[in-house]
Design a protein around this motif. Structure first.
Motif, PDB file in Angstrom:
ATOM      1  N   PHE A   1       0.838  -1.204   0.000  1.00 21.03           N
ATOM      2  CA  PHE A   1       0.000   0.000   0.000  1.00 21.03           C
ATOM      3  C   PHE A   1       0.875   1.257   0.000  1.00 21.03           C
ATOM      4  O   PHE A   1       0.568   2.242  -0.653  1.00 21.03           O
TER       5      PHE A   1
ATOM      6  N   TYR B   1      -6.464  -4.930  -8.528  1.00 24.46           N
ATOM      7  CA  TYR B   1      -6.635  -4.051  -7.378  1.00 24.46           C
ATOM      8  C   TYR B   1      -5.655  -2.890  -7.410  1.00 24.46           C
ATOM      9  O   TYR B   1      -6.010  -1.763  -7.062  1.00 24.46           O
TER      10      TYR B   1
ATOM     11  N   LEU C   1      -6.961  -0.133  -9.523  1.00 21.41           N
ATOM     12  CA  LEU C   1      -8.081   0.542  -8.860  1.00 21.41           C
ATOM     13  C   LEU C   1      -7.577   1.430  -7.726  1.00 21.41           C
ATOM     14  O   LEU C   1      -8.053   2.553  -7.542  1.00 21.41           O
ATOM     15  N   ALA C   2      -6.604   0.928  -6.961  1.00 19.33           N
ATOM     16  CA  ALA C   2      -6.071   1.688  -5.819  1.00 19.33           C
ATOM     17  C   ALA C   2      -5.353   2.951  -6.296  1.00 19.33           C
ATOM     18  O   ALA C   2      -5.477   4.024  -5.691  1.00 19.33           O
TER      19      ALA C   2
ATOM     20  N   PHE D   1      -8.038   5.381  -7.644  1.00 15.34           N
ATOM     21  CA  PHE D   1      -8.751   5.930  -6.489  1.00 15.34           C
ATOM     22  C   PHE D   1      -7.916   7.025  -5.827  1.00 15.34           C
ATOM     23  O   PHE D   1      -8.433   8.102  -5.482  1.00 15.34           O
TER      24      PHE D   1
ATOM     25  N   GLN E   1     -17.306   0.443 -11.390  1.00 18.28           N
ATOM     26  CA  GLN E   1     -18.121   0.615 -10.183  1.00 18.28           C
ATOM     27  C   GLN E   1     -17.314   0.693  -8.881  1.00 18.28           C
ATOM     28  O   GLN E   1     -17.694   1.440  -7.975  1.00 18.28           O
ATOM     29  N   PRO E   2     -16.207  -0.052  -8.709  1.00 19.00           N
ATOM     30  CA  PRO E   2     -15.444   0.106  -7.461  1.00 19.00           C
ATOM     31  C   PRO E   2     -14.985   1.553  -7.242  1.00 19.00           C
ATOM     32  O   PRO E   2     -15.025   2.058  -6.117  1.00 19.00           O
ATOM     33  N   LEU E   3     -14.573   2.220  -8.336  1.00 17.73           N
ATOM     34  CA  LEU E   3     -14.139   3.620  -8.208  1.00 17.73           C
ATOM     35  C   LEU E   3     -15.331   4.520  -7.885  1.00 17.73           C
ATOM     36  O   LEU E   3     -15.260   5.363  -6.985  1.00 17.73           O
TER      37      LEU E   3
ATOM     38  N   THR F   1     -18.125   3.784  -6.460  1.00 17.84           N
ATOM     39  CA  THR F   1     -18.640   3.520  -5.110  1.00 17.84           C
ATOM     40  C   THR F   1     -17.687   4.048  -4.039  1.00 17.84           C
ATOM     41  O   THR F   1     -18.113   4.727  -3.103  1.00 17.84           O
ATOM     42  N   ALA F   2     -16.401   3.740  -4.160  1.00 15.13           N
ATOM     43  CA  ALA F   2     -15.437   4.157  -3.127  1.00 15.13           C
ATOM     44  C   ALA F   2     -15.271   5.675  -3.109  1.00 15.13           C
ATOM     45  O   ALA F   2     -15.106   6.275  -2.044  1.00 15.13           O
TER      46      ALA F   2
ATOM     47  N   THR G   1     -17.238   0.439   2.019  1.00 16.10           N
ATOM     48  CA  THR G   1     -16.826   0.888   0.685  1.00 16.10           C
ATOM     49  C   THR G   1     -15.335   1.232   0.610  1.00 16.10           C
ATOM     50  O   THR G   1     -14.767   1.228  -0.471  1.00 16.10           O
ATOM     51  N   THR G   2     -14.722   1.531   1.762  1.00 19.35           N
ATOM     52  CA  THR G   2     -13.276   1.795   1.756  1.00 19.35           C
ATOM     53  C   THR G   2     -12.568   0.878   2.752  1.00 19.35           C
ATOM     54  O   THR G   2     -13.174   0.364   3.690  1.00 19.35           O
ATOM     55  N   PHE G   3     -11.277   0.682   2.523  1.00 18.15           N
ATOM     56  CA  PHE G   3     -10.439  -0.185   3.361  1.00 18.15           C
ATOM     57  C   PHE G   3      -9.356   0.692   3.993  1.00 18.15           C
ATOM     58  O   PHE G   3      -8.637   1.388   3.267  1.00 18.15           O
TER      59      PHE G   3
ATOM     60  N   PRO H   1     -10.116   1.410  -2.000  1.00 13.35           N
ATOM     61  CA  PRO H   1     -11.406   0.744  -2.218  1.00 13.35           C
ATOM     62  C   PRO H   1     -11.565  -0.515  -1.351  1.00 13.35           C
ATOM     63  O   PRO H   1     -10.639  -1.327  -1.241  1.00 13.35           O
ATOM     64  N   GLY H   2     -12.710  -0.645  -0.692  1.00 14.87           N
ATOM     65  CA  GLY H   2     -12.986  -1.765   0.210  1.00 14.87           C
ATOM     66  C   GLY H   2     -13.908  -2.802  -0.420  1.00 14.87           C
ATOM     67  O   GLY H   2     -14.325  -2.658  -1.588  1.00 14.87           O
TER      68      GLY H   2
ATOM     69  N   GLY I   1     -17.009  -3.598  -0.169  1.00 14.24           N
ATOM     70  CA  GLY I   1     -18.293  -3.150  -0.714  1.00 14.24           C
ATOM     71  C   GLY I   1     -18.151  -2.487  -2.073  1.00 14.24           C
ATOM     72  O   GLY I   1     -19.107  -2.448  -2.860  1.00 14.24           O
ATOM     73  N   SER I   2     -16.956  -1.981  -2.376  1.00 17.48           N
ATOM     74  CA  SER I   2     -16.681  -1.412  -3.707  1.00 17.48           C
ATOM     75  C   SER I   2     -16.219  -2.494  -4.681  1.00 17.48           C
ATOM     76  O   SER I   2     -16.645  -2.513  -5.837  1.00 17.48           O
TER      77      SER I   2
END
Lengths: 306, 306
Positions: free
Chosen positions: A147, A169, A172-173, A176, A212-214, A216-217, B195-197, B205-206, B208-209
């Protein structure tokens, strides 16, 4: 008069075909279900394309698929025997590049972070916009210690998300992180919002699902480019400068192709060689109405032979 | 009397602490913001945990994080100096295993496809459920020709989706394929819908996302296990058999911890050492009300010393 209250006019005779063609100079053509099914070109299409061009009509092939550049689409058209140059193809990846370049006047010192395949990267490069991401992080394996390696990048001016078979991931991370930086205020653009992607052996999650992950988060909606959304048509006119009143969208789906024309306030022609049926179009409860309906785009070849 | 119309009672004196403790035998404890911040254990917590256990109280640590098995959580507690065994830890991964085993009576001849990390795989194994997926497809690079390699698997009886640092398109495409098979009718379970981690260097993004591509492409909602959803508490009582009227949920967040207790109709104690404030809890417009409020869970240590 908005198309949504028009009762679709069915074209069945050569005289009706002629009268229709006299009204329009430019045709935006959906491909699958209009020109071909899979790798099978529909009857009369090759003749129709040739005849219309001979008579000075402009044909532009429109696709939401962002995975290939126009240069690579040309090869697909050639393989199917349909003559096409890059200028005849209008894809969601190219439209996104036009949008950033011509409409947003994207700053020269900024880059785009891409979730997507080479189609987006190539089209951005073609309009002089540098990008990062895309295949750089394909196949990366992450641990929780990684991370810390995801850092802000002040050079990122936009995140473009298209279909990406190697979405992961880490991508996406990163996206985000860039979009969640309020001061950076990066643009967030989706090439299209199709929820599924048609592969030869079935359907799979599409761009509208992968983003959608982006969404939503971040709790933030992107600008969506592709059909049936209006930005794609805005970019079309920004690029081709044709007369909207003499431009017609041709497609087989009410919810994407025809809605696209309706949203952009241009004429629409629905053909019955694909997904939507005449009964669906004529249903009084159907909110999306084409201006015209005909059996097949290939039927215009009959005008030449009449 | 539902907790939602209760005016929270503030506990401030040793007498009030004693009277409160006399009413409950079991405490479900959120961890971050209640016991610790990051790696710093809050004042009085070690003494409170020791004192309550000495007086016969049962403490169960509740977490939505599905990445670690209870066996690995024990190590985290030991590192922070808080005594705990596996039986004291109730995670969303373990709750999911309990749900499949005890509530769904998951068939012996079926397997679970896991999007997630080892916590889920280990907990499923612990209750005798075989799984596939998880790390098997980490780091895979896909080409468009690989769609054909994604096939139906009639042994899959459920898809469980938790946090997965190595989520990728191949995993989503497989899970979609299993869940989109209407005849197979596989269960679709999310360990939690955060939704987040929270990572040490920021949020990402968690779960839920990450589950949204499946939810969107399938147009289907999963059963969501973790706080604040009721299934987690149903699984708690299915596993621990404690008296709900003598069980209290303790947490620092109104929207997750306190809502969790309210949804399960048990008493709730909100502490002010984390996210939510007393003003938020007392706001007449706040729909989620704890039964009790106190400054810190560590303050119960004062009862012993009084």
């Amino acid at each position: 008069m908005p198309s949504s209250i028009v009762v679709p006019k069915k074209l069945t005779t050569v005289e009706q075909y002629k009268a229709f063609l006299d009204q329009y100079d430019t045709f935006l053509l959906d491909c699958d279900g209009v020109l071909w099914h899979g790798s099978h070109v529909l009857e009369g299409i090759l003749e129709t394309v040739h005849f219309l061009r001979k008579n000075g009509k402009k044909l532009v092939f429109v696709t939401n698929n962002s995975t290939l550049s126009r240069a690579n689409y040309v090869k697909k058209f050639q393989k199917l025997g349909i003559e096409a140059t890059e200028k005849d193809i209008f894809s969601s990846a190219f439209a996104t590049a036009v949008y950033l370049r011509n409409i947003l006047d994207f700053p020269k010192d900024k880059r785009v972070y891409v979730i997507g395949e080479s189609g987006i990267v190539d089209e951005l490069k073609d309009v002089g916009i540098e990008s990062t991401g895309a295949s750089d992080d394909n196949g990366v394996i992450m641990t929780h210690a990684d991370f810390g390696s995801i850092e802000q990048d002040p050079t990122i001016g936009a995140v473009v998300c298209g279909f990406d078979l190697n979405l992961n991931y880490r991508k996406l991370a990163k996206a985000f992180t860039y979009l969640n930086n309020k001061e950076q205020n990066a643009h967030f653009i989706l090439t299209n919002d199709d929820t599924t992607f048609p592969a030869p052996n079935g359907i799979y999650p599409g761009t509208g699902s992968l983003a959608q992950p982006l969404i939503t988060a971040l709790n933030r909606n992107p600008l969506v480019m592709g059909k049936p959304n209006k930005p794609m048509l805005d970019c079309f006119f920004a690029n081709y400068h044709t007369d909207p009143s003499r431009t017609c969208m041709v497609g087989d789906r009410l919810d994407t192709d025809i809605d696209f024309g309706v949203n952009g306030n241009i004429a629409t022609l629905m053909v019955l060689t694909g997904v939507s049926t005449e009964a669906e179009a004529m249903d009084p409860k159907q909110p999306i109405k084409p201006t015209y309906i005909m059996q097949s785009f290939g039927d215009f070849a009959k005008v030449e032979n009449a």
